[in-house]
Scaffold this motif. Sequence first.
Motif, PDB file in Angstrom:
ATOM      1  N   PHE A 112       0.862  -1.126   0.043  1.00 33.73           N
ATOM      2  CA  PHE A 112       0.031  -0.128  -0.102  1.00 33.73           C
ATOM      3  C   PHE A 112       0.767   1.277   0.083  1.00 33.73           C
ATOM      4  CE2 PHE A 112      -2.481  -3.191   1.998  1.00 33.73           C
ATOM      5  CZ  PHE A 112      -3.920  -3.131   1.343  1.00 33.73           C
ATOM      6  N   ARG A 113       0.458   2.522  -0.133  1.00 31.24           N
ATOM      7  CA  ARG A 113       0.780   3.740  -0.092  1.00 31.24           C
ATOM      8  C   ARG A 113      -0.070   4.641   0.400  1.00 31.24           C
ATOM      9  NH1 ARG A 113       2.755   6.243  -5.775  1.00 31.24           N
ATOM     10  NH2 ARG A 113       0.619   5.388  -6.397  1.00 31.24           N
ATOM     11  N   LYS A 114       0.351   5.552   1.265  1.00 28.12           N
ATOM     12  CA  LYS A 114      -0.469   6.418   2.004  1.00 28.12           C
ATOM     13  C   LYS A 114       0.388   7.673   2.183  1.00 28.12           C
ATOM     14  CE  LYS A 114      -3.870   7.001   5.772  1.00 28.12           C
ATOM     15  NZ  LYS A 114      -4.392   6.563   6.829  1.00 28.12           N
ATOM     16  N   GLY A 120      -5.814  11.097   3.681  1.00 27.80           N
ATOM     17  CA  GLY A 120      -6.503  10.436   2.659  1.00 27.80           C
ATOM     18  C   GLY A 120      -6.553   8.919   2.971  1.00 27.80           C
ATOM     19  N   GLU A 122      -5.536   4.730   2.230  1.00 32.29           N
ATOM     20  CA  GLU A 122      -4.624   4.066   1.808  1.00 32.29           C
ATOM     21  C   GLU A 122      -4.541   3.632   0.181  1.00 32.29           C
ATOM     22  OE1 GLU A 122      -4.004   0.929   4.213  1.00 32.29           O
ATOM     23  OE2 GLU A 122      -5.613  -0.196   3.530  1.00 32.29           O
ATOM     24  N   GLU A 123      -3.798   3.549  -0.530  1.00 34.23           N
ATOM     25  CA  GLU A 123      -4.038   3.031  -1.808  1.00 34.23           C
ATOM     26  C   GLU A 123      -3.399   1.779  -2.256  1.00 34.23           C
ATOM     27  OE1 GLU A 123      -2.425   4.397  -6.311  1.00 34.23           O
ATOM     28  OE2 GLU A 123      -1.816   5.359  -4.665  1.00 34.23           O
ATOM     29  N   LEU A 124      -4.041   0.767  -2.619  1.00 35.18           N
ATOM     30  CA  LEU A 124      -3.576  -0.829  -2.800  1.00 35.18           C
ATOM     31  C   LEU A 124      -2.709  -0.394  -3.855  1.00 35.18           C
ATOM     32  CD1 LEU A 124      -3.502  -3.646  -2.287  1.00 35.18           C
ATOM     33  CD2 LEU A 124      -5.675  -3.710  -3.985  1.00 35.18           C
ATOM     34  N   LEU A 125      -1.589  -1.017  -3.846  1.00 35.93           N
ATOM     35  CA  LEU A 125      -0.797  -1.104  -5.312  1.00 35.93           C
ATOM     36  C   LEU A 125      -0.347  -2.370  -5.736  1.00 35.93           C
ATOM     37  CD1 LEU A 125       2.256   1.539  -3.627  1.00 35.93           C
ATOM     38  CD2 LEU A 125       0.463   1.742  -5.076  1.00 35.93           C
ATOM     39  N   LYS A 166       0.566  -1.348 -12.486  1.00 37.94           N
ATOM     40  CA  LYS A 166       1.540  -1.685 -10.924  1.00 37.94           C
ATOM     41  C   LYS A 166       1.820  -3.221 -11.001  1.00 37.94           C
ATOM     42  CE  LYS A 166      -0.561   2.141  -8.732  1.00 37.94           C
ATOM     43  NZ  LYS A 166      -1.442   2.779  -9.915  1.00 37.94           N
TER      44      LYS A 166
END
Length: 167
Positions: A112-114, A120, A122-125, A166
């Motif tokens: 993930f990225r945050k 905001g 978290e973004e699943l990568l 990705k």
Amino acid sequence: DWYSASASGTVALRHGARESTELRWFDRRGAPLAAVTSAARLMEPALSPDGRQVAVQTVTDSQKGQLWVFDGAGLDQGRRLTFDAGGETPAWSPDGRAIAYTSPRTSGWAVFRKASDGSGAEELLFESGVGCWVDAWFPDGESLLIERYYPDRGADLWILPLDGAKK
């Protein structure tokens, strides 16, 4: 031993078992300066690129590890970065605006990225399926170096591009 280094030359080091520890600043000769955190179970410290903050995994007996970001300017000046499923192996983006990390989920491990300020979602990568850890961001900020662990053959290093599919 686990360590992290900032672009300015500051180094954070964790040595020993998963016992109660604290994060402290040291001068270049190794003399202790100020404490950053009170004693707790802290793992995987990662310094921000400017050397002013540290992301660290906190572990309690009642929940999975969570990521916190501590400001080095005062004791326990931190903010929680992950909730619910937890987070492990934080790695700062080169510009310091994001943190990539892994987290065990019901479908297996994922990356993930945050935003490093905690704002905001978290973004699943990437969904790894097998155990995985974020080792580092590439200097251009466009890819991650991740480690994937396979029980039958050990760990492999993978490059995860952060644009497009990705994969």
